[in-house]
Design an enzyme around this catalytic site. Structure first.
Site, PDB file in Angstrom:
ATOM      1  N   SER A  17       0.879  -1.187   0.000  1.00  0.00           N
ATOM      2  CA  SER A  17       0.000   0.000   0.000  1.00  0.00           C
ATOM      3  C   SER A  17       0.909   1.228   0.000  1.00  0.00           C
ATOM      4  O   SER A  17       2.089   1.139   0.361  1.00  0.00           O
ATOM      5  CB  SER A  17      -0.929  -0.015   1.221  1.00  0.00           C
ATOM      6  OG  SER A  17      -0.198  -0.197   2.412  1.00  0.00           O
ATOM      7  N   GLU A  19       1.315   5.635   0.621  1.00  0.00           N
ATOM      8  CA  GLU A  19       0.803   6.915   1.131  1.00  0.00           C
ATOM      9  C   GLU A  19       1.238   8.042   0.199  1.00  0.00           C
ATOM     10  O   GLU A  19       2.386   8.100  -0.234  1.00  0.00           O
ATOM     11  CB  GLU A  19       1.349   7.187   2.546  1.00  0.00           C
ATOM     12  CG  GLU A  19       0.828   8.511   3.105  1.00  0.00           C
ATOM     13  CD  GLU A  19       1.513   8.920   4.395  1.00  0.00           C
ATOM     14  OE1 GLU A  19       1.196   8.341   5.441  1.00  0.00           O
ATOM     15  OE2 GLU A  19       2.376   9.830   4.363  1.00  0.00           O
ATOM     16  N   ASP A 111      -1.189  16.431  14.763  1.00  0.00           N
ATOM     17  CA  ASP A 111      -0.133  17.094  15.528  1.00  0.00           C
ATOM     18  C   ASP A 111      -0.651  18.401  16.100  1.00  0.00           C
ATOM     19  O   ASP A 111      -1.609  18.972  15.589  1.00  0.00           O
ATOM     20  CB  ASP A 111       1.084  17.341  14.634  1.00  0.00           C
ATOM     21  CG  ASP A 111       1.871  16.066  14.423  1.00  0.00           C
ATOM     22  OD1 ASP A 111       2.024  15.317  15.408  1.00  0.00           O
ATOM     23  OD2 ASP A 111       2.295  15.812  13.290  1.00  0.00           O
ATOM     24  N   PHE A 221      13.150  14.969  10.566  1.00  0.00           N
ATOM     25  CA  PHE A 221      11.766  14.582  10.810  1.00  0.00           C
ATOM     26  C   PHE A 221      11.718  13.453  11.854  1.00  0.00           C
ATOM     27  O   PHE A 221      10.879  13.456  12.757  1.00  0.00           O
ATOM     28  CB  PHE A 221      11.111  14.149   9.492  1.00  0.00           C
ATOM     29  CG  PHE A 221       9.642  13.953   9.616  1.00  0.00           C
ATOM     30  CD1 PHE A 221       8.815  15.003  10.005  1.00  0.00           C
ATOM     31  CD2 PHE A 221       9.053  12.722   9.358  1.00  0.00           C
ATOM     32  CE1 PHE A 221       7.444  14.822  10.139  1.00  0.00           C
ATOM     33  CE2 PHE A 221       7.687  12.536   9.486  1.00  0.00           C
ATOM     34  CZ  PHE A 221       6.885  13.586   9.876  1.00  0.00           C
ATOM     35  N   HIS A 271       3.770  -1.025   3.812  1.00  0.00           N
ATOM     36  CA  HIS A 271       3.166   0.273   3.490  1.00  0.00           C
ATOM     37  C   HIS A 271       4.298   1.262   3.204  1.00  0.00           C
ATOM     38  O   HIS A 271       5.176   1.464   4.044  1.00  0.00           O
ATOM     39  CB  HIS A 271       2.329   0.754   4.682  1.00  0.00           C
ATOM     40  CG  HIS A 271       1.603   2.043   4.435  1.00  0.00           C
ATOM     41  ND1 HIS A 271       0.468   2.122   3.666  1.00  0.00           N
ATOM     42  CD2 HIS A 271       1.857   3.303   4.860  1.00  0.00           C
ATOM     43  CE1 HIS A 271       0.040   3.375   3.626  1.00  0.00           C
ATOM     44  NE2 HIS A 271       0.869   4.115   4.333  1.00  0.00           N
TER      45      HIS A 271
HETATM   46  P1  FAD Z   1      -2.721   8.835  19.060  1.00  0.00           P
HETATM   47  O1  FAD Z   1      -3.129   7.432  19.003  1.00  0.00           O
HETATM   48  O2  FAD Z   1      -3.786   9.825  19.188  1.00  0.00           O
HETATM   49  O3  FAD Z   1      -1.696   9.018  20.232  1.00  0.00           O
HETATM   50  C1  FAD Z   1      -1.163  10.301  20.582  1.00  0.00           C
HETATM   51  C2  FAD Z   1      -0.795  10.340  22.058  1.00  0.00           C
HETATM   52  O4  FAD Z   1      -1.928  10.314  22.852  1.00  0.00           O
HETATM   53  C3  FAD Z   1       0.037   9.169  22.494  1.00  0.00           C
HETATM   54  O5  FAD Z   1       0.896   9.595  23.493  1.00  0.00           O
HETATM   55  C4  FAD Z   1      -0.966   8.224  23.034  1.00  0.00           C
HETATM   56  O6  FAD Z   1      -0.388   7.307  23.921  1.00  0.00           O
HETATM   57  C5  FAD Z   1      -1.936   9.175  23.688  1.00  0.00           C
HETATM   58  N1  FAD Z   1      -3.318   8.671  23.686  1.00  0.00           N
HETATM   59  C6  FAD Z   1      -4.067   8.410  22.606  1.00  0.00           C
HETATM   60  N2  FAD Z   1      -5.288   7.953  22.950  1.00  0.00           N
HETATM   61  C7  FAD Z   1      -5.303   7.965  24.289  1.00  0.00           C
HETATM   62  C8  FAD Z   1      -6.268   7.625  25.258  1.00  0.00           C
HETATM   63  N3  FAD Z   1      -7.488   7.170  24.885  1.00  0.00           N
HETATM   64  N4  FAD Z   1      -5.956   7.771  26.559  1.00  0.00           N
HETATM   65  C9  FAD Z   1      -4.737   8.210  26.918  1.00  0.00           C
HETATM   66  N5  FAD Z   1      -3.762   8.566  26.050  1.00  0.00           N
HETATM   67  C10 FAD Z   1      -4.051   8.435  24.763  1.00  0.00           C
HETATM   68  N6  FAD Z   1      -0.709  13.792  11.049  1.00  0.00           N
HETATM   69  C11 FAD Z   1      -1.464  14.645  10.317  1.00  0.00           C
HETATM   70  O7  FAD Z   1      -1.662  15.803  10.725  1.00  0.00           O
HETATM   71  N7  FAD Z   1      -2.018  14.269   9.110  1.00  0.00           N
HETATM   72  C12 FAD Z   1      -1.860  13.008   8.615  1.00  0.00           C
HETATM   73  O8  FAD Z   1      -2.372  12.693   7.549  1.00  0.00           O
HETATM   74  C13 FAD Z   1      -1.073  12.084   9.372  1.00  0.00           C
HETATM   75  N8  FAD Z   1      -0.886  10.793   8.950  1.00  0.00           N
HETATM   76  C14 FAD Z   1      -0.186   9.912   9.727  1.00  0.00           C
HETATM   77  C15 FAD Z   1      -0.077   8.574   9.318  1.00  0.00           C
HETATM   78  C16 FAD Z   1       0.629   7.652  10.089  1.00  0.00           C
HETATM   79  C17 FAD Z   1       0.706   6.221   9.619  1.00  0.00           C
HETATM   80  C18 FAD Z   1       1.257   8.057  11.295  1.00  0.00           C
HETATM   81  C19 FAD Z   1       2.053   7.094  12.112  1.00  0.00           C
HETATM   82  C20 FAD Z   1       1.145   9.386  11.717  1.00  0.00           C
HETATM   83  C21 FAD Z   1       0.419  10.321  10.963  1.00  0.00           C
HETATM   84  N9  FAD Z   1       0.251  11.644  11.373  1.00  0.00           N
HETATM   85  C22 FAD Z   1      -0.504  12.518  10.615  1.00  0.00           C
HETATM   86  C23 FAD Z   1       0.898  12.128  12.611  1.00  0.00           C
HETATM   87  C24 FAD Z   1      -0.039  12.054  13.832  1.00  0.00           C
HETATM   88  O9  FAD Z   1      -1.167  12.879  13.637  1.00  0.00           O
HETATM   89  C25 FAD Z   1       0.746  12.528  15.052  1.00  0.00           C
HETATM   90  O10 FAD Z   1       1.760  11.642  15.380  1.00  0.00           O
HETATM   91  C26 FAD Z   1      -0.072  12.885  16.285  1.00  0.00           C
HETATM   92  O11 FAD Z   1       0.766  13.574  17.207  1.00  0.00           O
HETATM   93  C27 FAD Z   1      -0.669  11.723  17.019  1.00  0.00           C
HETATM   94  O12 FAD Z   1      -1.849  11.284  16.465  1.00  0.00           O
HETATM   95  P2  FAD Z   1      -2.125   9.694  16.377  1.00  0.00           P
HETATM   96  O13 FAD Z   1      -3.552   9.466  16.041  1.00  0.00           O
HETATM   97  O14 FAD Z   1      -1.097   9.110  15.503  1.00  0.00           O
HETATM   98  O15 FAD Z   1      -1.781   9.161  17.834  1.00  0.00           O
END
Ligand code: FAD
Length: 304
Positions: A17, A19, A111, A221, A271
């Site tokens: 896949s 991105e 982020d 990065f 991926h």
């Molecule tokens: P999350 O799962 O939300 O985790 C973030 C933090 O919060 C962690 O410390 C986690 O342990 C904590 N956490 C999460 N849920 C809970 C909970 N229920 N209770 C307590 N703590 C919790 N960013 C963009 O802006 N646009 C994109 O298109 C994008 N694509 C991405 C694709 C991939 C494959 C990856 C790995 C990252 C991508 N990101 C993107 C980056 C991502 O948005 C950031 O890393 C962001 O800081 C965290 O979001 P997350 O959903 O990845 O992590």
């Protein structure tokens, strides 16, 4: 990591896949679609398009994904974040995807609006955590939901265990696949996989592979996202700052080595973070046995 050699499991082709990111300029748009068209015949399981906070990037992601649905045979997944938007606004985006025929979303928190390294402030009326967004998506439509996973821990997580608990919450809310942040040492991925499985999470965790198009940029990065850059990788690119041609060859070798090692160790899905550049990714796919004619032959055999 094993020394570079052709995969011993040549017959076991991985599912792949890709991105992409939405283009900002007309020039970038041309580059994106050239890459999409070059990679499309490889028959990826899905392709995903990233998402940024703010109206214009939202629209660019939507437009790119919609065009993929309308003009290609690809199955696109739209990335979506919780950043700087109320639940109502995010739900509106979700409904627009459903109406455009998109059935797969990569759900993320996103982020901090102030950039990596600043404190994340959830929107007061927004989805606070990714698990809430996953649940919101599932309420609106029967989307396939993919989420992120962090083999070296998300920089904000208190511990790897806490991060894996957060992954579990996303799975409990309906996510059925995760894609990892990129990593360069495959042992890191396999150690993480052991911990994820021990925590009772059984969804596929796709390794996210980044071809190093530009070492300095990738290393910067990586520092921000908590991915480690091994010294051996820095050594391989050392002295090539002004030598783009050799850098590309080295990047291909490094990426091939990583992909073949993952396959040799039993990984069935890869991926690729394409950065909207097809050549390197196309070559790696070829090396691991993913070729257009094989896809066509498989389709013909399946149709008999
Ligand atoms: P999350 O799962 O939300 O985790 C973030 C933090 O919060 C962690 O410390 C986690 O342990 C904590 N956490 C999460 N849920 C809970 C909970 N229920 N209770 C307590 N703590 C919790 N960013 C963009 O802006 N646009 C994109 O298109 C994008 N694509 C991405 C694709 C991939 C494959 C990856 C790995 C990252 C991508 N990101 C993107 C980056 C991502 O948005 C950031 O890393 C962001 O800081 C965290 O979001 P997350 O959903 O990845 O992590």
């Amino acid at each position: 990591m094993n020394a570079f050699r052709p995969s011993r499991h040549g017959s076991r082709r991985p599912k792949i896949s890709f991105e992409f990111f939405p283009p900002k300029t007309a020039e970038m748009e041309v580059a994106l679609w050239e890459s999409v068209r070059r990679l499309e015949p490889l028959g990826p399981a899905f392709v995903s398009v990233t998402y940024g906070a703010g109206g214009s990037t939202r629209e660019r992601t939507h437009a790119t994904v919609k065009r993929m649905v309308e003009e290609t045979a690809l199955k696109p997944a739209a990335h979506l974040t919780c950043v700087s938007a109320s639940r109502d606004e995010v739900d509106e985006v979700i409904r627009a995807y459903w109406e455009a025929g998109v059935r797969h979303v990569v759900a993320l928190r996103g982020d901090p609006a102030g950039g990596l390294g600043t404190v994340y402030e959830p929107h007061p009326q927004g989805y606070h955590q990714t698990s809430d967004l996953v649940a919101g998506l599932k309420r609106i439509g029967d989307f396939e939901v993919t989420v992120s996973a962090y083999p070296e821990k998300h920089p904000e997580a208190a511990s790897l265990e806490a991060d894996i608990d957060a992954l579990k919450k996303k799975v409990d809310a309906g996510a059925t696949r995760a894609i990892t942040q990129f990593f360069f040492d495959n042992d890191v991925y396999f150690r993480y996989l052991d911990k994820v499985r021990a925590a009772g999470i059984d969804i596929p965790i796709l390794p996210g592979i980044v071809p190093v198009q530009n070492f300095k940029q990738t290393a910067n990065f990586a520092r921000k996202t908590g991915a480690s850059v091994p010294q051996w990788l820095a050594d391989r690119f050392e002295g090539l700052e002004e030598d783009a041609a050799t850098r590309r060859l080295v990047a291909a070798a490094v990426c091939a080595e990583q992909a073949l090692d993952l396959i040799d160790r039993g990984v069935g899905d890869l991926h690729f973070y394409t950065m909207n550049k097809a050549d390197l990714v196309y070559a790696i796919c070829h090396l691991v046995g993913v070729k257009p004619e094989k896809m066509a032959a498989q389709a013909a055999a399946a149709a008999e």
